[in-house]
Design a protein around this motif. Structure first.
Motif, PDB file in Angstrom:
ATOM      1  N   ARG A 276       4.065  14.472   7.250  1.00  0.00           N
ATOM      2  CA  ARG A 276       4.396  15.878   7.014  1.00  0.00           C
ATOM      3  C   ARG A 276       5.405  16.388   8.041  1.00  0.00           C
ATOM      4  N   ALA A 277       5.237  15.946   9.294  1.00  0.00           N
ATOM      5  CA  ALA A 277       6.104  16.414  10.368  1.00  0.00           C
ATOM      6  C   ALA A 277       7.284  15.485  10.617  1.00  0.00           C
ATOM      7  N   GLY A 278       7.405  14.417   9.846  1.00  0.00           N
ATOM      8  CA  GLY A 278       8.509  13.479  10.012  1.00  0.00           C
ATOM      9  C   GLY A 278       8.438  12.692  11.308  1.00  0.00           C
ATOM     10  N   LEU A 279       7.228  12.356  11.744  1.00  0.00           N
ATOM     11  CA  LEU A 279       7.034  11.651  13.006  1.00  0.00           C
ATOM     12  C   LEU A 279       6.776  10.164  12.775  1.00  0.00           C
ATOM     13  N   ALA A 280       7.475   9.333  13.527  1.00  0.00           N
ATOM     14  CA  ALA A 280       7.245   7.888  13.466  1.00  0.00           C
ATOM     15  C   ALA A 280       5.960   7.547  14.206  1.00  0.00           C
ATOM     16  N   LYS A 281       5.273   6.522  13.719  1.00  0.00           N
ATOM     17  CA  LYS A 281       4.035   6.073  14.334  1.00  0.00           C
ATOM     18  C   LYS A 281       4.278   4.837  15.191  1.00  0.00           C
ATOM     19  N   ALA A 282       3.509   4.739  16.262  1.00  0.00           N
ATOM     20  CA  ALA A 282       3.509   3.538  17.092  1.00  0.00           C
ATOM     21  C   ALA A 282       2.090   2.998  17.115  1.00  0.00           C
TER      22      ALA A 282
ATOM     23  N   SER B 227      -1.411   1.489  18.313  1.00  0.00           N
ATOM     24  CA  SER B 227      -2.190   1.480  19.540  1.00  0.00           C
ATOM     25  C   SER B 227      -2.622   0.050  19.843  1.00  0.00           C
ATOM     26  N   ARG B 228      -3.139  -0.181  21.043  1.00  0.00           N
ATOM     27  CA  ARG B 228      -3.551  -1.520  21.452  1.00  0.00           C
ATOM     28  C   ARG B 228      -5.037  -1.772  21.188  1.00  0.00           C
ATOM     29  N   LEU B 229      -5.881  -0.789  21.539  1.00  0.00           N
ATOM     30  CA  LEU B 229      -7.325  -1.002  21.511  1.00  0.00           C
ATOM     31  C   LEU B 229      -8.053  -0.164  20.473  1.00  0.00           C
ATOM     32  N   VAL B 230      -7.380   0.819  19.890  1.00  0.00           N
ATOM     33  CA  VAL B 230      -8.015   1.661  18.877  1.00  0.00           C
ATOM     34  C   VAL B 230      -7.145   1.672  17.631  1.00  0.00           C
ATOM     35  N   ARG B 231      -7.708   2.161  16.550  1.00  0.00           N
ATOM     36  CA  ARG B 231      -7.003   2.142  15.271  1.00  0.00           C
ATOM     37  C   ARG B 231      -5.993   3.272  15.088  1.00  0.00           C
ATOM     38  N   PRO B 232      -6.316   4.522  15.488  1.00  0.00           N
ATOM     39  CA  PRO B 232      -5.356   5.611  15.240  1.00  0.00           C
ATOM     40  C   PRO B 232      -4.002   5.326  15.882  1.00  0.00           C
ATOM     41  N   PRO B 233      -2.921   5.639  15.193  1.00  0.00           N
ATOM     42  CA  PRO B 233      -1.580   5.407  15.750  1.00  0.00           C
ATOM     43  C   PRO B 233      -1.215   6.450  16.792  1.00  0.00           C
ATOM     44  N   ARG B 234      -0.168   6.145  17.545  1.00  0.00           N
ATOM     45  CA  ARG B 234       0.376   7.061  18.541  1.00  0.00           C
ATOM     46  C   ARG B 234       1.644   7.718  17.983  1.00  0.00           C
ATOM     47  N   VAL B 235       1.984   8.877  18.526  1.00  0.00           N
ATOM     48  CA  VAL B 235       3.260   9.511  18.194  1.00  0.00           C
ATOM     49  C   VAL B 235       4.335   8.753  18.953  1.00  0.00           C
ATOM     50  N   ALA B 236       5.197   8.054  18.240  1.00  0.00           N
ATOM     51  CA  ALA B 236       6.172   7.178  18.888  1.00  0.00           C
ATOM     52  C   ALA B 236       7.088   7.931  19.845  1.00  0.00           C
ATOM     53  N   ALA B 237       7.433   9.163  19.527  1.00  0.00           N
ATOM     54  CA  ALA B 237       8.368   9.924  20.348  1.00  0.00           C
ATOM     55  C   ALA B 237       7.718  10.562  21.565  1.00  0.00           C
TER      56      ALA B 237
END
Length: 228
Positions: free
Chosen positions: A110-116, A118-128
């Motif tokens: 929705r916000a046009g944000l790329a995902k990065a 994570s290493r140890l958990v499932r939810p992605p990080r905000v790449a920026a």
């Protein structure tokens, strides 16, 4: 001006309460639902609560229809969430992800944000975003409140992984706060960002300021307690 919340009115055109506790760091929390839908939302009632081991919390009031926020539900059901640092450069995206949307909507998209990943958990990080905490859910404290939105879920998590972008570091190994420009919440519809800092050495003599730095290793070494 004097008032008693819920009893004696303040008589002002705008409620001053949230503008009295400022600036507040923003908990830009990413989660993933049991169905695999990624969620991202900012919470201005966010803080770290201890450093050994590092833990954080965010408070989520109910939705405008009296339901629990997706971030709370996802963190509880999956046991994981990620804190992403909100910055001045990302302010518009932070604002977009504050919209109240259905659980099946992916706020990253929705916000046009790329995902990065994570290493140890499932939810992605905000790449920026320059800094992230991967967290494991510890506990949710549910506190009853007034009205439809008053009840609040205080979500606690243990930080199991930390990401800091190389560009966000100074040459002497500190986070370059003025360069990062963290976004902070004020009251009303107002925000601020940190664009300068000053140093004020601690007067504490017992631990040499290791606790203020938030270093378990230095605190253990200076106090002679060793790591548990």
């Amino acid at each position: 001006m004097y008032y008693e919340p819920g009893r004696l009115p303040h008589g002002l055109p705008y409620d001053p309460f949230k503008s009295c506790v400022v600036p507040r760091p923003i908990g830009w929390i990413s989660t993933t639902s049991r169905d695999g839908v990624d969620n991202l939302a900012p919470f201005s009632q966010f803080q770290n609560i201890t450093f050994d081991p590092p833990m954080v919390m965010f408070s989520a009031n109910q939705t405008s229809t009296g339901k629990r926020k997706d971030s709370t539900v996802n963190a509880e059901e999956t046991g994981q969430f990620v804190w992403n640092m909100a910055t001045y450069d990302l302010r518009e995206a932070v604002n977009l992800t504050s919209e109240e949307l259905a659980p099946e909507v992916d706020e990253f998209e929705r916000a046009g944000l790329a995902k990065a990943p994570s290493r140890l958990v499932r939810p992605p990080r905000v790449a920026a975003s320059p800094i992230h905490f991967e967290c494991e859910h510890l506990h949710t404290l549910r506190i009853p409140g007034n009205g439809v939105m008053g009840t609040v879920d205080v979500v606690f998590g243990r930080v199991v992984a930390v990401h800091v972008a190389d560009w966000a570091m100074t040459e002497d190994g500190r986070i370059d706060i003025p360069k990062v420009r963290p976004l902070a919440r004020l009251g009303y519809h107002d925000y601020t960002s940190v664009d300068h800092t000053f140093t004020l050495p601690t007067v504490m003599s017992t631990d040499g300021g290791a606790g203020l730095e938030g270093s378990p290793e230095k605190a253990a070494a200076r106090l002679g307690t060793g790591r548990r």
